[in-house]
Design an enzyme around this catalytic site. Sequence first.
Site, mmCIF file in Angstrom:
data_model
loop_
_atom_site.group_PDB
_atom_site.id
_atom_site.type_symbol
_atom_site.label_atom_id
_atom_site.label_comp_id
_atom_site.label_asym_id
_atom_site.label_seq_id
_atom_site.Cartn_x
_atom_site.Cartn_y
_atom_site.Cartn_z
ATOM 1 N N ASP A 121 -17.204 -38.581 -9.521
ATOM 2 C CA ASP A 121 -16.170 -38.365 -8.491
ATOM 3 C C ASP A 121 -16.502 -39.091 -7.192
ATOM 4 O OD1 ASP A 121 -14.893 -36.627 -10.158
ATOM 5 O OD2 ASP A 121 -14.727 -35.009 -8.690
ATOM 6 N N LEU A 182 -3.045 -34.470 -2.592
ATOM 7 C CA LEU A 182 -2.731 -33.169 -1.996
ATOM 8 C C LEU A 182 -2.492 -32.140 -3.102
ATOM 9 C CD1 LEU A 182 -0.230 -34.463 0.749
ATOM 10 C CD2 LEU A 182 -2.712 -34.231 0.907
ATOM 11 N N GLY A 185 -7.289 -28.672 -3.623
ATOM 12 C CA GLY A 185 -8.202 -29.462 -2.804
ATOM 13 C C GLY A 185 -7.430 -30.676 -2.325
ATOM 14 N N GLY A 304 -0.589 -31.870 -7.021
ATOM 15 C CA GLY A 304 0.453 -30.831 -7.003
ATOM 16 C C GLY A 304 1.451 -30.929 -5.861
ATOM 17 N N ILE A 305 0.967 -30.896 -4.626
ATOM 18 C CA ILE A 305 1.873 -30.939 -3.470
ATOM 19 C C ILE A 305 2.427 -32.356 -3.290
ATOM 20 C CG2 ILE A 305 2.031 -30.614 -0.961
ATOM 21 C CD1 ILE A 305 -0.339 -28.587 -1.241
ATOM 22 N N GLU A 307 2.894 -34.741 -5.383
ATOM 23 C CA GLU A 307 3.829 -35.218 -6.407
ATOM 24 C C GLU A 307 5.143 -34.450 -6.405
ATOM 25 O OE1 GLU A 307 1.886 -35.176 -10.287
ATOM 26 O OE2 GLU A 307 0.095 -36.054 -9.386
HETATM 27 P P1 ADP Z 1 -5.735 -28.484 -8.115
HETATM 28 O O1 ADP Z 1 -6.472 -29.058 -6.940
HETATM 29 O O2 ADP Z 1 -6.093 -27.053 -8.409
HETATM 30 O O3 ADP Z 1 -5.707 -29.388 -9.328
HETATM 31 P P2 ADP Z 1 -2.863 -28.999 -8.016
HETATM 32 O O4 ADP Z 1 -2.914 -30.494 -7.984
HETATM 33 O O5 ADP Z 1 -2.378 -28.347 -9.248
HETATM 34 O O6 ADP Z 1 -4.250 -28.372 -7.570
HETATM 35 O O7 ADP Z 1 -1.952 -28.539 -6.772
HETATM 36 C C1 ADP Z 1 -1.723 -27.208 -6.449
HETATM 37 C C2 ADP Z 1 -0.781 -27.154 -5.248
HETATM 38 O O8 ADP Z 1 0.399 -27.895 -5.531
HETATM 39 C C3 ADP Z 1 -0.328 -25.751 -4.881
HETATM 40 O O9 ADP Z 1 -0.287 -25.619 -3.468
HETATM 41 C C4 ADP Z 1 1.070 -25.686 -5.450
HETATM 42 O O10 ADP Z 1 1.893 -24.842 -4.721
HETATM 43 C C5 ADP Z 1 1.555 -27.112 -5.283
HETATM 44 N N1 ADP Z 1 2.652 -27.441 -6.228
HETATM 45 C C6 ADP Z 1 3.900 -27.736 -5.892
HETATM 46 N N2 ADP Z 1 4.661 -27.990 -6.982
HETATM 47 C C7 ADP Z 1 3.874 -27.856 -8.024
HETATM 48 C C8 ADP Z 1 4.074 -28.000 -9.432
HETATM 49 N N3 ADP Z 1 5.267 -28.326 -9.952
HETATM 50 N N4 ADP Z 1 3.013 -27.785 -10.235
HETATM 51 C C9 ADP Z 1 1.808 -27.462 -9.729
HETATM 52 N N5 ADP Z 1 1.561 -27.323 -8.397
HETATM 53 C C10 ADP Z 1 2.572 -27.522 -7.558
#
Ligand code: ADP
Length: 352
Positions: A121, A182, A185, A304-305, A307
């Site tokens: 990483d 975003l 983390g 997550g956020i 995308e």
């Molecule tokens: P991690 O760092 O755990 O892999 P993610 O990339 O899954 O996290 O992102 C989680 C964040 O993305 C949360 O704040 C969640 O609310 C937001 N989010 C928004 N839309 C989605 C979606 N369709 N699927 C997953 N997370 C989402």
Amino acid sequence: MKILVINSGSSSIKYKVFDMPKETLVSKGVIEHIGEKGSAVSDHYSGLKIILEKIDGVGAVGHRVVHGAEKFKKPVLIDRAVVHKIRQCSAIAPLHNPANLAGVLACKKLLSGIKQVAVFDTAFHQSIPEHAYTYGLPYECYKKYGIRKYGFHGTSHEYVAKEAARIIKKQFSEIKIITCHLGNGCSITAVDHGKSVDTTMGFTPLEGLVMGTHCGDIDPALVTKKKKKKKIGPLEIDNLMNKASGLKGVSGISNDMRILEKKAKEGNKRAELAVDIFVYRIRKYIGAYIAVMNGCDVLVFTAGIGENQAGIRERITNNLFSYLKKSPKIMVVPTNEELMIARQTYQLVREV
Ligand code: ADP
């Protein structure tokens, strides 16, 4: 060739199998609760055995390894010396590297003779220059203890930056890209002509942006101040900054940005404040990285956020580039760290 990608955590093993070079996802899954009380899976060896019963014909294995410190600047074929060095890096990543190694060692036993690759990483950020990675602490802290900025999410930043360049048909090595990962983390990286030149996470993933439960940048003096006043120990402070802060700590509601966006729209002031500081910190770092690179051709959002939440992206980018002669192209590129690990593994095993 079938490439098995392993992400071995302390109590789980996530895996994906890709058929390379076609890059087709053949199978994926996760084994959870490893070593936990009452679990049928006692250790990583047993977990991997279950996984391997479902897959045949593995040609090579790619392992996600969190910390490569200054020892690893690119993916490497795993041998005894590499195992030893990854173990040495555990001193600065005690939560992650031992768990990653458990996966490596289990694979070595179960897939003897099959080539294994470690993808770090931190590796993509090893190009960050000295003036950006050195903290303003006594120099011995760096020399003796390796205290410096390392940065994380490197595989994701590299993947989306390369994808962005490919999509707009530009050479990766010829453009300036800012990548915003975003998720729960969060980190931002300045990628100048194909190289990471700065990133928001630091010695640990706690530095930089306000995240789901991480506080990001704070005044370091607070850590000792708090201790004196409330008599709370290092473990509680660690917990407070890593698990009880960020969006969750400020809002008092959740670390889930979807919930916070909804609550803020309904008029909840603390949810609104949490979203405001999240957006503000990101805008601030994007501005800083434009200054670092003296420009930016592409701004990429991922995770997550990044995308999925167009409203947050709009708030981040609104009127952000008005002072530039030419606005960067804004793109959303879904991250795929496992595919990046499969690509790097495939490339390396073919080279040797
Ligand atoms: P991690 O760092 O755990 O892999 P993610 O990339 O899954 O996290 O992102 C989680 C964040 O993305 C949360 O704040 C969640 O609310 C937001 N989010 C928004 N839309 C989605 C979606 N369709 N699927 C997953 N997370 C989402």
